[in-house]
Design an enzyme around this catalytic site. Sequence first.
Site, PDB file in Angstrom:
ATOM      1  N   HIS A  24      51.585  43.691  46.702  1.00  0.00           N
ATOM      2  CA  HIS A  24      50.938  45.009  46.550  1.00  0.00           C
ATOM      3  C   HIS A  24      51.970  46.099  46.828  1.00  0.00           C
ATOM      4  O   HIS A  24      51.805  46.888  47.770  1.00  0.00           O
ATOM      5  CB  HIS A  24      49.748  45.170  47.518  1.00  0.00           C
ATOM      6  N   HIS A  80      40.224  37.864  37.160  1.00  0.00           N
ATOM      7  CA  HIS A  80      40.684  39.093  37.838  1.00  0.00           C
ATOM      8  C   HIS A  80      41.876  39.629  37.054  1.00  0.00           C
ATOM      9  O   HIS A  80      42.744  38.863  36.643  1.00  0.00           O
ATOM     10  CB  HIS A  80      41.078  38.714  39.269  1.00  0.00           C
ATOM     11  N   GLU A  82      44.235  41.874  38.024  1.00  0.00           N
ATOM     12  CA  GLU A  82      45.427  42.368  38.728  1.00  0.00           C
ATOM     13  C   GLU A  82      46.663  41.631  38.174  1.00  0.00           C
ATOM     14  O   GLU A  82      46.591  40.440  37.851  1.00  0.00           O
ATOM     15  CB  GLU A  82      45.276  42.167  40.246  1.00  0.00           C
ATOM     16  N   ASP A  84      49.192  40.144  39.144  1.00  0.00           N
ATOM     17  CA  ASP A  84      49.661  38.852  39.658  1.00  0.00           C
ATOM     18  C   ASP A  84      48.908  37.686  39.010  1.00  0.00           C
ATOM     19  O   ASP A  84      49.340  36.531  39.110  1.00  0.00           O
ATOM     20  CB  ASP A  84      49.586  38.774  41.189  1.00  0.00           C
ATOM     21  N   HIS A 146      38.358  41.696  45.319  1.00  0.00           N
ATOM     22  CA  HIS A 146      38.522  42.984  45.952  1.00  0.00           C
ATOM     23  C   HIS A 146      38.719  44.116  44.938  1.00  0.00           C
ATOM     24  O   HIS A 146      39.005  45.238  45.352  1.00  0.00           O
ATOM     25  CB  HIS A 146      39.714  42.922  46.915  1.00  0.00           C
ATOM     26  N   ASP A 165      41.088  35.470  44.191  1.00  0.00           N
ATOM     27  CA  ASP A 165      41.743  35.897  45.436  1.00  0.00           C
ATOM     28  C   ASP A 165      41.025  35.395  46.696  1.00  0.00           C
ATOM     29  O   ASP A 165      41.672  35.171  47.738  1.00  0.00           O
ATOM     30  CB  ASP A 165      41.813  37.428  45.494  1.00  0.00           C
ATOM     31  N   TYR A 193      45.734  37.142  55.193  1.00  0.00           N
ATOM     32  CA  TYR A 193      45.349  37.603  53.850  1.00  0.00           C
ATOM     33  C   TYR A 193      44.035  38.391  53.931  1.00  0.00           C
ATOM     34  O   TYR A 193      43.903  39.487  53.383  1.00  0.00           O
ATOM     35  CB  TYR A 193      45.183  36.377  52.946  1.00  0.00           C
ATOM     36  N   HIS A 226      45.838  31.949  45.113  1.00  0.00           N
ATOM     37  CA  HIS A 226      47.082  32.062  45.893  1.00  0.00           C
ATOM     38  C   HIS A 226      47.109  30.960  46.946  1.00  0.00           C
ATOM     39  O   HIS A 226      46.111  30.731  47.649  1.00  0.00           O
ATOM     40  CB  HIS A 226      47.163  33.398  46.643  1.00  0.00           C
TER      41      HIS A 226
HETATM   42 FE1  FEO Z   1      43.840  40.876  43.529  1.00  0.00          FE
HETATM   43 FE2  FEO Z   1      45.873  38.167  43.668  1.00  0.00          FE
HETATM   44  O1  FEO Z   1      45.299  39.808  43.037  1.00  0.00           O
END
Ligand code: FEO
Length: 397
Positions: A24, A80, A82, A84, A146, A165, A193, A226
């Site tokens: 982030h 998601h 994002e 990543d 999130h 996530d 996390y 992750h």
């Molecule tokens: Fe909300 Fe692993 O990205």
Amino acid sequence: MKAIPVAENIWWVGAIDWKARYFHGHTYTTKRGTTYNAYLILDEKITLIDAVYGPFTDEMVQRIKSVIPAEKIDTIIANHIEPDHSGAYPELLKLCPKAKFYGSARAGQGLERYYHRKLDFTPVKTGDKLKIGKRTLRFIEIPMIHWPDSMMTYLEEDGVLFSNDAFGQHYATNERFDDEVPRETLMEEAAKYYANILWPFSHLIAQRIDEIEKLGIPIKMIATSHGLSWRKDPAGIIAAYKRWSVHTTVPKIVIVYETMWGSTAKMARKIAEGIADAGVTHEVYDIAQTDRTEVIYDMFEAKGYIVGSSNHDSGVLPNMVSFMEFLKGLHPKKRIGCAFGSYGWSGIAIKKLEETLKESGVEIVQPALSVVYAPDESQLAACYEFGKKMAELVKKG
Ligand code: FEO
């Protein structure tokens, strides 16, 4: 690079980012690196669940190709958006341009905004199902856990919850499952996390877990996006999330401060002495010399927060400003706290610290303590009592 089997005809095809030390932007330090997990399901429709961060596309494609030609992918589930998890899509689509995307309506809009192209995208919502052959995917939206687009996908026949996530950790390793790494390290990274990323969304997490439990679906494995997946103890991480989401605390105090010429540091040490003599666990951090991610992790279950700063110009010292803004964004609940510090001719910093602590949701339980220039013996005695009083309050729970 090879795919790793997760269950029959389900493969992990993600990437390991051994070198990542920030996430982030620079808001989160990842001392153990991270992984971007993507999963390939071989059925009548070849389905990819999530993808990886753009620079790791080649690693993911190599792993996919170790099982099946990448052009055979015809279904992509975007849990998601994002980067990543979605960063690989533009390159991947060069290999499988006809792939159909599924995700929440917000994910569809978000992917177009990120990648400036029209996708073959079908929005899905909670309860919708997609047959991919012998198997069935069931979608569970988890907005604001999130991001607004966030979603989980449940593979009914195998009892695998692709949680994205949620339940993840920033933990680079060649192992893929919870039973293959030391439990203590795994839980430390899972809590870190949660504390640094998911904490502000705790009320939603509690609600969603409740909703998922009411669905009565057997969860044999949680496949995260992750770090490690939970095949031995999915119930254990769900129980931990439930505990964290209701802001459970322990009788512990964390002092975080920044000092200019040592006076505020001297106060911090004396406050800590008072806490120690009252028999309460505590930690003391000079934020200018400490990793914020680790401090937040340490504060995660602590009941008491004490924050301090020397006055600087017309406010708080800059590292402490940054720390307090981050803390405010996390909205810690059911915590008590107080502020302290030193100043020369304007005590505004201490007032500001107290205000920000209050704005973050912490209950202020004793007036701020400040000294001019440097604490004398009687002021150090007051610091000691300040710490002792806070310890007594923390003990009450
Ligand atoms: Fe909300 Fe692993 O990205």
